[in-house]
Design an enzyme around this catalytic site. Structure first.
Site, PDB file in Angstrom:
ATOM      1  N   ASP A  13      -3.192 -57.817 -35.573  1.00 52.15           N
ATOM      2  CA  ASP A  13      -3.070 -56.614 -34.954  1.00 52.15           C
ATOM      3  C   ASP A  13      -3.824 -55.530 -35.384  1.00 52.15           C
ATOM      4  O   ASP A  13      -4.705 -54.840 -34.789  1.00 52.15           O
ATOM      5  CB  ASP A  13      -1.680 -56.156 -35.056  1.00 52.15           C
ATOM      6  N   ARG A  92       7.579 -47.494 -47.102  1.00 51.86           N
ATOM      7  CA  ARG A  92       6.702 -46.580 -46.371  1.00 51.86           C
ATOM      8  C   ARG A  92       6.106 -45.501 -46.610  1.00 51.86           C
ATOM      9  O   ARG A  92       4.685 -45.042 -46.450  1.00 51.86           O
ATOM     10  CB  ARG A  92       7.270 -46.655 -44.752  1.00 51.86           C
ATOM     11  N   ASP A 121       8.875 -48.114 -38.455  1.00 55.01           N
ATOM     12  CA  ASP A 121       7.868 -47.956 -39.305  1.00 55.01           C
ATOM     13  C   ASP A 121       7.105 -46.641 -38.896  1.00 55.01           C
ATOM     14  O   ASP A 121       6.636 -45.746 -39.532  1.00 55.01           O
ATOM     15  CB  ASP A 121       7.043 -49.031 -39.498  1.00 55.01           C
ATOM     16  N   SER A 170       7.589 -62.159 -37.043  1.00 56.80           N
ATOM     17  CA  SER A 170       6.988 -61.114 -37.640  1.00 56.80           C
ATOM     18  C   SER A 170       7.508 -60.825 -39.304  1.00 56.80           C
ATOM     19  O   SER A 170       8.670 -60.750 -39.170  1.00 56.80           O
ATOM     20  CB  SER A 170       7.324 -59.718 -36.990  1.00 56.80           C
TER      21      SER A 170
HETATM   22  N1  ARG Z   1      14.343 -53.817 -40.397  1.00 56.86           N
HETATM   23  C1  ARG Z   1      13.694 -53.338 -41.396  1.00 56.86           C
HETATM   24  C2  ARG Z   1      13.188 -51.939 -41.530  1.00 56.86           C
HETATM   25  O1  ARG Z   1      13.215 -51.187 -40.353  1.00 56.86           O
HETATM   26  C3  ARG Z   1      12.580 -54.240 -41.736  1.00 56.86           C
HETATM   27  C4  ARG Z   1      11.425 -54.378 -40.746  1.00 56.86           C
HETATM   28  C5  ARG Z   1      10.262 -55.199 -41.421  1.00 56.86           C
HETATM   29  N2  ARG Z   1       9.135 -55.344 -40.361  1.00 56.86           N
HETATM   30  C6  ARG Z   1       8.860 -56.386 -39.743  1.00 56.86           C
HETATM   31  N3  ARG Z   1       8.040 -56.793 -39.166  1.00 56.86           N
HETATM   32  N4  ARG Z   1       9.532 -57.644 -40.183  1.00 56.86           N
HETATM   33  O2  ARG Z   1      13.051 -51.436 -42.637  1.00 56.86           O
END
Ligand code: ARG
Length: 397
Positions: A13, A92, A121, A170
């Site tokens: 990506d 993040r 994110d 993912s």
């Molecule tokens: N659900 C979690 C969060 O919002 C983790 C997200 C992680 N992303 C992924 N592509 N696995 O912090």
């Protein structure tokens, strides 16, 4: 010369974003930045290689120290959002701050990222990018690209696409947790196959003998394992290994994303489970009943701010000041037993303990039990009066 800084993972990506930012968005120069927050070293190396090859310039920034510092605060706060240990969420804003530093240094006018429009994110990143006045570009969100299109586009631009068969999940991974989502896991009624796990062994195959480990805390922060002093990074890495080996730290849950979607999430986080379990146990020994009750309210507000990526809200600082004040006395040690996927505190000690054996013991006198008689007379007084009211009795069938 218009420049854009791209938050870069090295995956398909964000790699496709490099030519896209030039062709679709008209930038002259794309600078990739990968921030190291304890993801696997191979991932960092791959990102560095590809970034240097396909972008005009690449930076790898080490933010492990900042991340560990934030994780120490998370431990003090027993960080937990709906059962999620907050690994991605806490990282993040730290990543975003590092990217902003590069964007400023390079005189970039915009910052780009590869987040979709469905997750958390995008919100966590952009909150920080906007804070510094940057324009934000989110090609994944704006262009709705499919994997097939991305592969074709990559090949047209001389970007090699790894020949792995359809990547089914993912994955987001850093020092604190590993998250697996997507593919078949999107059906919450589907039981995940064993191969989604990498940090934790199947509890069924874990050692037949339990293992007891001792964790020492100083002011709420872990400082040693089995009396061996360690810096935060080594301590967390070591615990991930030890507890993962016992199958400790798996979560399979449905989570409420900020936007309101419910999402099925699978996580691994052995060190997090051990440290939070031990830390909570020590707090029960040293904090007062009132502190514990009030702190749990503060903790849930704290976790929500972290999950939402709102750590720049002044409330976050206010809550941290309260939390730090409670942690002044959270020093001592806890022994936990690891066995076939479970972690259980089995012993604890603190010089600040509020526990008084002479008072509570069955065997010692300490305090004259007769004093409780008077207390008991008043205890539950209103309930007893209520139950005695004739007017209510008459109404009940
Ligand atoms: N659900 C979690 C969060 O919002 C983790 C997200 C992680 N992303 C992924 N592509 N696995 O912090």
């Amino acid at each position: 010369m218009s420049k854009v800084v791209l938050s870069y993972s090295g995956g398909l990506d964000t790699t496709v974003c490099i030519p896209l930012l030039k062709e679709n968005y008209g930038f002259d120069e794309v600078i990739t930045v990968t921030v190291d927050i304890g993801q696997p070293e191979e991932d960092i190396i791959v990102a560095e290689k590809k970034g240097s090859k396909y972008a005009d310039k690449h930076y790898t920034i080490d933010a492990k120290e900042e991340y560990v510092k934030a994780l120490f605060q998370l431990i003090k706060a027993n960080g937990d959002y709906e059962g999620y240990v907050l690994g991605t969420a806490l990282a993040r804003p730290i990543i975003a701050e590092k990217i902003v530093e590069i964007a400023k240094k390079e005189g970039a006018e915009a910052i780009a990222h590869g987040c979709t429009g469905k997750g958390n994110d995008q919100l966590r990143f952009e909150n920080i990018f906007f804070q510094y006045g940057f324009k934000v570009i989110a090609p994944m969100r704006e262009l709705n690209l499919t994997r097939e299109w991305e592969i074709e586009y990559a090949q047209k631009h001389g970007i090699e696409v790894p020949v792995t068969k359809d990547k089914p999940y993912s994955i987001d991974e850093n020092l604190w947790s590993r998250s697996v989502e997507g593919g078949k896991l999107e059906d919450p009624s589907y039981i995940p196959p064993e191969d989604i796990y990498e940090w934790t062994c199947n509890p069924k195959k874990a050692p037949e003998e339990p293992e007891i480990i001792k964790i020492e805390f100083e002011k709420g922060v872990p400082i040693s394992i089995n009396d061996e002093k360690m810096d935060g990074l080594s301590l967390i890495k070591t615990l991930n290994k030890i507890a993962g080996n016992h199958g400790v730290g798996r979560t399979d849950m449905v989570e409420d994303r900020v936007l309101g979607f419910k999402a099925r999430e699978n996580y691994e986080h052995p060190a997090a489970t051990v440290l939070i379990t031990a830390h909570k146990d020590l707090e029960k020994l040293v904090l007062s009943r009132r502190e514990l009750k009030f702190k749990s309210i503060v903790e849930s507000e704290w976790a929500e701010l972290v999950y939402y990526g709102l750590t720049n809200d002044p409330l976050f600082k206010d809550l941290n000041e309260f939390i730090d004040s409670t942690q002044e006395r959270v020093s001592g040690w806890v022994k936990v037993k690891l066995f076939k996927g479970s972690v259980m505190p089995v012993a604890r000690y603190s010089p600040y303990s509020l526990y008084r054996e002479d008072l509570v013991s069955f065997d010692k006198k300490g305090i004259d039990q007769k004093y409780a008689e008077g207390y008991s007379m008043f205890h539950g007084l209103q309930g007893r009066i209520y139950k005695s009211l004739k007017i209510i009795e008459d109404r009940e069938p």
